[in-house]
Design an enzyme around this catalytic site. Structure first.
Site, PDB file in Angstrom:
ATOM      1  N   LYS A  16     -32.129  29.896  -2.699  1.00 18.91           N
ATOM      2  CA  LYS A  16     -31.510  29.589  -3.992  1.00 18.91           C
ATOM      3  C   LYS A  16     -32.405  28.744  -4.867  1.00 18.91           C
ATOM      4  O   LYS A  16     -32.401  28.890  -6.092  1.00 18.91           O
ATOM      5  CB  LYS A  16     -30.167  28.878  -3.782  1.00 18.91           C
ATOM      6  CG  LYS A  16     -29.062  29.807  -3.328  1.00 18.91           C
ATOM      7  CD  LYS A  16     -27.701  29.193  -3.620  1.00 18.91           C
ATOM      8  CE  LYS A  16     -26.577  30.089  -3.139  1.00 18.91           C
ATOM      9  NZ  LYS A  16     -25.272  29.429  -3.253  1.00 18.91           N
ATOM     10  N   LYS A  42     -27.771  42.324  -0.228  1.00 15.63           N
ATOM     11  CA  LYS A  42     -26.335  42.099  -0.204  1.00 15.63           C
ATOM     12  C   LYS A  42     -25.724  42.326  -1.598  1.00 15.63           C
ATOM     13  O   LYS A  42     -26.351  41.968  -2.597  1.00 15.63           O
ATOM     14  CB  LYS A  42     -26.104  40.645   0.237  1.00 15.63           C
ATOM     15  CG  LYS A  42     -24.724  40.367   0.770  1.00 15.63           C
ATOM     16  CD  LYS A  42     -24.670  38.976   1.380  1.00 15.63           C
ATOM     17  CE  LYS A  42     -23.325  38.341   1.102  1.00 15.63           C
ATOM     18  NZ  LYS A  42     -23.135  37.045   1.723  1.00 15.63           N
ATOM     19  N   LYS A  69     -22.839  38.814  -6.945  1.00 17.34           N
ATOM     20  CA  LYS A  69     -22.472  38.604  -8.349  1.00 17.34           C
ATOM     21  C   LYS A  69     -23.673  38.176  -9.165  1.00 17.34           C
ATOM     22  O   LYS A  69     -23.639  38.217 -10.384  1.00 17.34           O
ATOM     23  CB  LYS A  69     -21.344  37.581  -8.462  1.00 17.34           C
ATOM     24  CG  LYS A  69     -21.520  36.337  -7.619  1.00 17.34           C
ATOM     25  CD  LYS A  69     -20.167  35.652  -7.415  1.00 17.34           C
ATOM     26  CE  LYS A  69     -20.222  34.715  -6.234  1.00 17.34           C
ATOM     27  NZ  LYS A  69     -18.910  34.341  -5.719  1.00 17.34           N
TER      28      LYS A  69
END
Ligand code: TRP
Length: 332
Positions: free
Chosen positions: A111, A194, A197
């Site tokens: 991230k 994966k 969003k």
């Protein structure tokens, strides 16, 4: 007593991966366990969230949980920021966890990316807050996807170190609950990534708010390969898109992947995709209708969250009191 805690971040639209990977599995657990399901808004703000959108997304995720079939009476459904014990215990855990442990967390590395220096401090200590979520209620079981296993290991390490440091036998050992087929739904544009969003392409995912036409179109345009469909899961090697679409069919129809391969193996993607689109529309339609209904009833959703938070606070308070005694904090 077996107690479950699980959380979902309100950081964007709820999509099919969230439903099949998390919500649907939670619904199956609610009869057998004492469950807390949390919309983790404190975790969400470890990366920037527009305040208005955060509020909207918190309600949408809650609506998704209710529409999927979670009962707000027999479970505790709430948003994390309403129960201050999460942040309080997370601070204590910031002082228990070691810098070296957090440095090894792969999700932080992913991230934060290249701009590590620019990541929020909250993102770095995200796993300490997750440990606090779980241990504040002394949950024994946590349903999570593969990507959260490392965080759960850290939760166990924190619980152990706390028990050792303070010479108590206070926190239990937490067990992961990992689900079978259909828990890891991949992107419709790339079967190795994966469904997420944060993917810039909206065609990569099916949102829970997508209409019938959008669902059918996204499935029709989903990436495939030039071969006939695999006749058994043994043929999935190097065919991630076929594996994903057939896994999706199995998950939505609640059958095994073998059965799907038996039925469609050797056939054309085009025929299969037509059936998959019909199935997805049929399965998601009722949930989407209920989500739309709840979108028009924000007061009801807020009331569910408020009631859940009140019950969560009641459950957490004795544990929090004991923790404060153990640590040596004076309290009234
Ligand atoms: N980190 C989890 C995720 O991104 C969400 C989460 C926060 C969670 N706290 C939790 C999951 C506690 C399980 C238990 O998916």
């Amino acid at each position: 007593m077996k107690r479950i805690f699980s959380g979902v971040q309100p950081t964007g639209n709820l999509h099919l991966g969230n439903y099949l990977g998390a919500l649907r599995n939670w619904v199956r657990l609610q009869d057998d366990y004492d469950c807390l399901f949390c919309v983790v808004d404190l975790h969400a703000i470890t990366t920037w969230q527009e305040p208005g959108e955060l509020a909207t997304n918190t309600r949408e995720v809650t609506a998704g949980m209710l529409a999927a079939g979670l009962d707000p009476k027999s479970n505790i459904i709430f948003n994390q920021s309403q129960v201050s014990g999460h942040a309080e215990l997370a601070w204590i855990f910031n002082c228990v966890a070691r810098l070296g442990w957090l440095n090894r967390m792969t999700q932080f590395k992913e991230k934060a990316g290249k701009s590590r220096e620019n990541a929020s401090v909250g993102l770095f200590v995200y796993p300490d807050l997750m440990a606090a979520d779980i241990l504040l209620y002394k949950a024994t079981h946590v349903p999570v996807g593969d990507d959260q296993k490392q965080h759960l290991e850290l939760t166990r390490d924190i619980a152990n170190k706390f028990n050792n440091d303070f010479k108590v036998d206070f926190f239990p050992t937490v067990e992961p609950l990992i689900f079978g087929a259909g828990t890891r739904i991949m992107s419709l544009r790339d079967g190795t990534k994966k469904m997420s969003k944060s993917d810039p392409s909206d065609n990569s995912r099916i949102n829970m708010t997508d209409g019938t036409d959008a669902i059918a179109r996204k499935i029709r345009r989903a990436k495939t390969d030039p071969h006939p469909l695999p006749a058994s899961p043994a043929e999935f090697d190097d065919r991630p898109e076929a594996a994903n679409l057939m896994g999706l069919f199995a998950a939505l129809s609640e059958t095994s992947i073998e059965e799907v391969c038996g039925r469609y193996g050797g056939g054309l993607f085009s025929t299969f995709k037509g059936d998959l689109a019909d199935l997805a529309v049929a399965r998601l339609g009722p949930i989407q209708d209920e989500m739309r209904r709840l979108k028009e009833a924000p007061d009801y959703v807020d009331q569910v969250l408020g009631d859940g938070a009140r019950r969560a606070r009641e459950l957490a308070q004795p544990t929090l009191d004991e923790i404060q005694d153990i640590v040596g904090f004076l309290r009234p």
